[in-house]
Write a protein that holds these residues in place. Structure first.
Motif, PDB file in Angstrom:
ATOM      1  N   GLN A 191      16.142 -74.318 -83.014  1.00 32.88           N
ATOM      2  CA  GLN A 191      16.056 -75.338 -81.981  1.00 32.88           C
ATOM      3  C   GLN A 191      17.144 -75.119 -80.934  1.00 32.88           C
ATOM      4  OE1 GLN A 191      16.228 -78.704 -84.779  1.00 32.88           O
ATOM      5  NE2 GLN A 191      14.294 -79.431 -83.879  1.00 32.88           N
ATOM      6  N   VAL A 192      16.899 -75.604 -79.740  1.00 30.77           N
ATOM      7  CA  VAL A 192      17.772 -75.356 -78.591  1.00 30.77           C
ATOM      8  C   VAL A 192      18.641 -76.582 -78.313  1.00 30.77           C
ATOM      9  CG1 VAL A 192      17.834 -74.778 -76.129  1.00 30.77           C
ATOM     10  CG2 VAL A 192      16.070 -73.783 -77.620  1.00 30.77           C
ATOM     11  N   VAL A 193      19.893 -76.344 -77.942  1.00 33.37           N
ATOM     12  CA  VAL A 193      20.810 -77.394 -77.516  1.00 33.37           C
ATOM     13  C   VAL A 193      20.851 -77.394 -75.988  1.00 33.37           C
ATOM     14  CG1 VAL A 193      23.221 -78.139 -77.459  1.00 33.37           C
ATOM     15  CG2 VAL A 193      22.213 -77.285 -79.595  1.00 33.37           C
ATOM     16  N   VAL A 194      20.685 -78.555 -75.370  1.00 33.78           N
ATOM     17  CA  VAL A 194      20.726 -78.678 -73.911  1.00 33.78           C
ATOM     18  C   VAL A 194      21.875 -79.600 -73.521  1.00 33.78           C
ATOM     19  CG1 VAL A 194      19.495 -79.369 -71.823  1.00 33.78           C
ATOM     20  CG2 VAL A 194      18.237 -78.303 -73.708  1.00 33.78           C
ATOM     21  N   LEU A 195      22.810 -79.078 -72.738  1.00 34.09           N
ATOM     22  CA  LEU A 195      23.960 -79.845 -72.262  1.00 34.09           C
ATOM     23  C   LEU A 195      23.901 -79.921 -70.747  1.00 34.09           C
ATOM     24  CD1 LEU A 195      26.661 -78.079 -74.480  1.00 34.09           C
ATOM     25  CD2 LEU A 195      25.415 -80.197 -75.001  1.00 34.09           C
ATOM     26  N   ILE A 196      23.883 -81.134 -70.215  1.00 34.83           N
ATOM     27  CA  ILE A 196      23.785 -81.331 -68.762  1.00 34.83           C
ATOM     28  C   ILE A 196      24.991 -82.141 -68.300  1.00 34.83           C
ATOM     29  CG2 ILE A 196      22.417 -82.267 -66.864  1.00 34.83           C
ATOM     30  CD1 ILE A 196      19.954 -81.861 -68.667  1.00 34.83           C
ATOM     31  N   ASP A 197      25.849 -81.507 -67.523  1.00 33.62           N
ATOM     32  CA  ASP A 197      27.084 -82.136 -67.083  1.00 33.62           C
ATOM     33  C   ASP A 197      26.937 -82.657 -65.655  1.00 33.62           C
ATOM     34  OD1 ASP A 197      29.678 -83.015 -67.231  1.00 33.62           O
ATOM     35  OD2 ASP A 197      30.565 -81.076 -66.752  1.00 33.62           O
ATOM     36  N   GLU A 198      27.398 -83.894 -65.428  1.00 39.77           N
ATOM     37  CA  GLU A 198      27.359 -84.541 -64.110  1.00 39.77           C
ATOM     38  C   GLU A 198      25.939 -84.531 -63.528  1.00 39.77           C
ATOM     39  OE1 GLU A 198      30.605 -84.095 -61.344  1.00 39.77           O
ATOM     40  OE2 GLU A 198      31.716 -82.876 -62.774  1.00 39.77           O
ATOM     41  N   TYR A 199      25.028 -85.035 -64.312  1.00 40.00           N
ATOM     42  CA  TYR A 199      23.617 -85.014 -63.903  1.00 40.00           C
ATOM     43  C   TYR A 199      23.372 -85.683 -62.558  1.00 40.00           C
ATOM     44  CZ  TYR A 199      22.553 -89.954 -64.392  1.00 40.00           C
ATOM     45  OH  TYR A 199      22.501 -91.305 -64.184  1.00 40.00           O
ATOM     46  N   ASP A 200      24.225 -86.676 -62.208  1.00 40.50           N
ATOM     47  CA  ASP A 200      23.981 -87.468 -61.002  1.00 40.50           C
ATOM     48  C   ASP A 200      24.730 -86.972 -59.778  1.00 40.50           C
ATOM     49  OD1 ASP A 200      26.419 -88.051 -62.084  1.00 40.50           O
ATOM     50  OD2 ASP A 200      26.229 -90.225 -61.950  1.00 40.50           O
ATOM     51  N   ALA A 201      25.450 -85.841 -59.896  1.00 38.88           N
ATOM     52  CA  ALA A 201      26.246 -85.340 -58.771  1.00 38.88           C
ATOM     53  C   ALA A 201      25.419 -85.138 -57.498  1.00 38.88           C
ATOM     54  CB  ALA A 201      26.946 -84.035 -59.164  1.00 38.88           C
ATOM     55  N   PRO A 202      24.198 -84.599 -57.560  1.00 40.98           N
ATOM     56  CA  PRO A 202      23.432 -84.416 -56.321  1.00 40.98           C
ATOM     57  C   PRO A 202      23.009 -85.733 -55.669  1.00 40.98           C
ATOM     58  CG  PRO A 202      22.587 -82.997 -58.073  1.00 40.98           C
ATOM     59  CD  PRO A 202      23.503 -83.988 -58.715  1.00 40.98           C
ATOM     60  N   LEU A 203      23.047 -86.837 -56.439  1.00 37.85           N
ATOM     61  CA  LEU A 203      22.516 -88.102 -55.940  1.00 37.85           C
ATOM     62  C   LEU A 203      23.589 -89.036 -55.385  1.00 37.85           C
ATOM     63  CD1 LEU A 203      20.135 -88.746 -58.962  1.00 37.85           C
ATOM     64  CD2 LEU A 203      19.515 -87.747 -56.766  1.00 37.85           C
ATOM     65  N   LEU A 204      24.816 -88.894 -55.855  1.00 36.25           N
ATOM     66  CA  LEU A 204      25.844 -89.861 -55.492  1.00 36.25           C
ATOM     67  C   LEU A 204      26.155 -89.873 -54.003  1.00 36.25           C
ATOM     68  CD1 LEU A 204      28.316 -89.615 -58.489  1.00 36.25           C
ATOM     69  CD2 LEU A 204      26.858 -91.536 -57.861  1.00 36.25           C
ATOM     70  N   ASP A 205      26.140 -88.711 -53.375  1.00 42.46           N
ATOM     71  CA  ASP A 205      26.495 -88.660 -51.956  1.00 42.46           C
ATOM     72  C   ASP A 205      25.450 -89.323 -51.059  1.00 42.46           C
ATOM     73  OD1 ASP A 205      29.027 -87.336 -52.010  1.00 42.46           O
ATOM     74  OD2 ASP A 205      27.989 -85.500 -52.557  1.00 42.46           O
ATOM     75  N   VAL A 206      24.247 -89.530 -51.601  1.00 45.63           N
ATOM     76  CA  VAL A 206      23.194 -90.148 -50.789  1.00 45.63           C
ATOM     77  C   VAL A 206      22.763 -91.483 -51.373  1.00 45.63           C
ATOM     78  CG1 VAL A 206      22.341 -87.936 -49.929  1.00 45.63           C
ATOM     79  CG2 VAL A 206      21.370 -88.883 -52.027  1.00 45.63           C
ATOM     80  N   VAL A 207      23.604 -92.056 -52.267  1.00 45.17           N
ATOM     81  CA  VAL A 207      23.193 -93.288 -52.948  1.00 45.17           C
ATOM     82  C   VAL A 207      23.019 -94.437 -51.961  1.00 45.17           C
ATOM     83  CG1 VAL A 207      25.524 -94.152 -53.428  1.00 45.17           C
ATOM     84  CG2 VAL A 207      23.652 -94.664 -55.021  1.00 45.17           C
ATOM     85  N   HIS A 208      23.658 -94.339 -50.788  1.00 49.22           N
ATOM     86  CA  HIS A 208      23.526 -95.382 -49.771  1.00 49.22           C
ATOM     87  C   HIS A 208      22.426 -95.065 -48.763  1.00 49.22           C
ATOM     88  CE1 HIS A 208      26.157 -92.267 -48.221  1.00 49.22           C
ATOM     89  NE2 HIS A 208      25.899 -92.683 -47.008  1.00 49.22           N
ATOM     90  N   GLN A 209      21.720 -93.926 -48.952  1.00 46.83           N
ATOM     91  CA  GLN A 209      20.654 -93.521 -48.035  1.00 46.83           C
ATOM     92  C   GLN A 209      19.324 -93.550 -48.793  1.00 46.83           C
ATOM     93  OE1 GLN A 209      21.835 -89.615 -46.725  1.00 46.83           O
ATOM     94  NE2 GLN A 209      23.782 -90.337 -45.877  1.00 46.83           N
ATOM     95  N   GLU A 210      18.591 -94.615 -48.628  1.00 47.25           N
ATOM     96  CA  GLU A 210      17.420 -94.861 -49.470  1.00 47.25           C
ATOM     97  C   GLU A 210      16.405 -93.724 -49.431  1.00 47.25           C
ATOM     98  OE1 GLU A 210      13.966 -98.262 -50.091  1.00 47.25           O
ATOM     99  OE2 GLU A 210      15.729 -98.695 -48.866  1.00 47.25           O
TER     100      GLU A 210
END
Length: 520
Positions: A143-162
């Motif tokens: 079985q495979v282990v999947v580790l995802i770090d800072e998943y929301d990094a691409p979204l935070l800079d545009v969180v105020h831009q709907e």
């Protein structure tokens, strides 16, 4: 004593261990999580050790037993099975439009494909990820282990831009969709981020994930607890005490005042900001390290979007547990984002009302946050304002409030009038920002008493100042309000002398400034 090597800027567990650098042992948490389920999510502020935790999981699941010699997990783990590990660092996906983000996802997928000889020409990241998991499982039988770090990094800079947020969120949602589809082929899935997963609504399909962000057993999983500081960093405390010419206890108190105060559940241990703490030990001095590493622009933008005023940070606020997970689309205030970003933290919990009390965690956050808000009120003059504040702080420290207010008046005279300052609230917020930045003092605004609210309260080590502000009125009138409403009665049991100050601002649309003050 040999020179201690601090892992400043390092987030790779294997390198820290191989170079014999300081590592605060979190491996008991790693074992506990890995042994208790398959899908997990953890939210913590930036630079709080999330990436190092993910790297620790990577070394653990790769079976690198030698790296864990002497750590807690060495006595817990008996089998040390190695698994194929996929590691996706999303922090490189910031400041991108949808085309760039899609290309970035393909890039990090290719990085993970190469070690297994997987070749895919699909332009759909979700198909590539699903194919990668299936192929590795077929190749290895594991079985495979999947580790995802800072998943929301691409979204935070545009969180105020709907509009942009919706586009990028859809891309991220599609990318993660195979994680549920391929459940039989997965041993472990661990994601980290700043915002809670439900806030950005991208895991609607991955509904079997366990959010451990506010679970008491994991409250100390990131950061450095007071117990860890006093045991695993005991020699470091003594060395810092020598450099700062303080006693051990004075040094601990100074560290607590500046970097402690975080709680991610209640009850839970006090947690120090690890980035600031390690830099402090390395430099041998107290400084504002976390804010020096950058202030997220999205936070300032969101404060503006929700008309969140500096004075709102002066009061502790109540929150229901559901508020921490408010979806972005329905978020009615900025509280969840302030909490998740590390600017406010849990101060208490009332089991009767099931409400949490939130507030600023420590001095570093208070001063740093208000310094970043000051340009909104002083524009290009904010740098000059910092100099003025430093001089005011020295004067107040010598009980010379009259001199401090004179200096403030001189400074405000240099700041030109502009249309958006012609109202009382602007000056009340400006005064709150300025006095909040004053070091060594505790500042409160609109503090409640049984007869009303005190505009500004300042506590120094030797005195309490009560300030009442008037606009186009008189300082005497302001002072009389303090006296007639008995504001000072609130502080009778604190054992410090109380100074009452009435201040008047002139707002005439030409030159707005302090015109007079009375000190009693």
């Amino acid at each position: 004593m040999a020179m201690k090597l601090y892992p400043l800027g390092l987030q790779t567990f294997s390198e820290i261990r191989e170079r014999n650098m300081l590592y605060i042992d979190k491996t008991e948490y790693v074992y506990r999580i890995a042994s208790s389920g398959k899908y997990f999510f953890l939210s913590r502020p930036r630079r709080f050790g999330k990436s190092l935790l993910v790297s620790t999981f990577k070394s653990y699941f790769e079976g690198k037993k030698e790296l864990f010699k002497g750590l807690a997990i060495e006595k817990l783990e008996k089998e040390w099975t190695d698994y194929p590990v996929l590691h996706f660092d999303m922090s490189g996906g910031k400041h991108m439009d949808k085309e760039q983000l899609n290309r970035y996802l393909l890039y990090i997928l290719e990085l993970n494909e190469k070690p297994y000889g997987v070749i895919s020409d699909s332009i759909d990241p979700n198909i590539r990820l699903s194919n990668l998991i299936n192929t590795i499982y077929q190749q290895t039988g594991k079985q495979v282990v999947v580790l995802i770090d800072e998943y929301d990094a691409p979204l935070l800079d545009v969180v105020h831009q709907e509009e942009n947020l919706n586009e990028l969120r859809q891309i991220i949602r599609n990318f993660f969709s195979p994680l549920k589809l391929n459940e039989p082929y997965l041993r472990f899935v661990f994601l980290t981020g700043i915002t809670k997963f439900s806030q950005l609504s991208i895991f609607s399909e991955l509904n079997n994930i366990k959010n451990i962000s506010m679970d008491e057993p994991y409250s100390g999983i990131c950061g450095i607890t007071l117990d860890e500081l006093q045991t695993q960093m005991s020699e470091d405390i003594d060395e810092l005490a020598k450099k700062m010419s303080l006693s051990r206890q004075q040094t601990i108190e100074s560290l607590k005042e500046n970097y402690d105060g975080y709680h991610f559940t209640w009850p839970g241990p006090d947690v120090f900001n690890p980035y600031s703490l390690l830099n402090c030990f390395a430099d041998g001095k107290i400084d504002a390290y976390w804010f020096g590493s950058g202030t997220p622009s999205y936070l300032i933008e969101m404060m503006r979007k929700y008309d969140f005023l500096p004075a709102d940070l002066g009061e502790e606020m109540d929150a229901d547990k559901a508020d921490f997970d408010a979806a972005t689309e329905t978020m009615s205030n900025i509280m969840p984002l302030l909490y998740q970003s590390g600017y406010i933290t849990i101060k208490a919990y009332d089991p009767d009302t099931e409400l949490y009390t939130l507030g600023i965690p420590n001095k570093e956050i208070r001063i740093g946050l208000f310094r970043n808000l000051m340009p909104h009120y002083l524009g290009k003059f904010s740098q000059m304002g910092n100099t003025t504040i430093a001089k005011m702080s020295a004067l107040i420290n010598r009980d010379n409030m009259d001199g401090a207010l004179s200096m403030l008046k001189e400074f405000l005279a240099t700041v030109p009038y502009c249309d958006n300052t012609n109202y009382e609230g602007h000056y009340q917020q400006l005064m709150f920002v300025i006095f909040s930045i004053l070091s060594n003092y505790r500042m409160e605004v609109e503090q409640r008493t049984h007869t009303g609210r005190i505009d500004i309260t300042i506590r120094t080590k030797s005195r309490i100042y009560i300030m009442e502000l008037k606009f186009n009125g008189s300082a005497k009138e302001a002072l009389e309000q303090i006296k007639s409403r008995g504001y000072s009665d609130r502080f009778l049991l604190e054992g410090l002398p109380v100074t009452k100050i009435g201040i008047n601002f002139s707002i005439d649309g030409k030159s707005n400034n302090i015109t007079e003050w009375v000190i009693e």
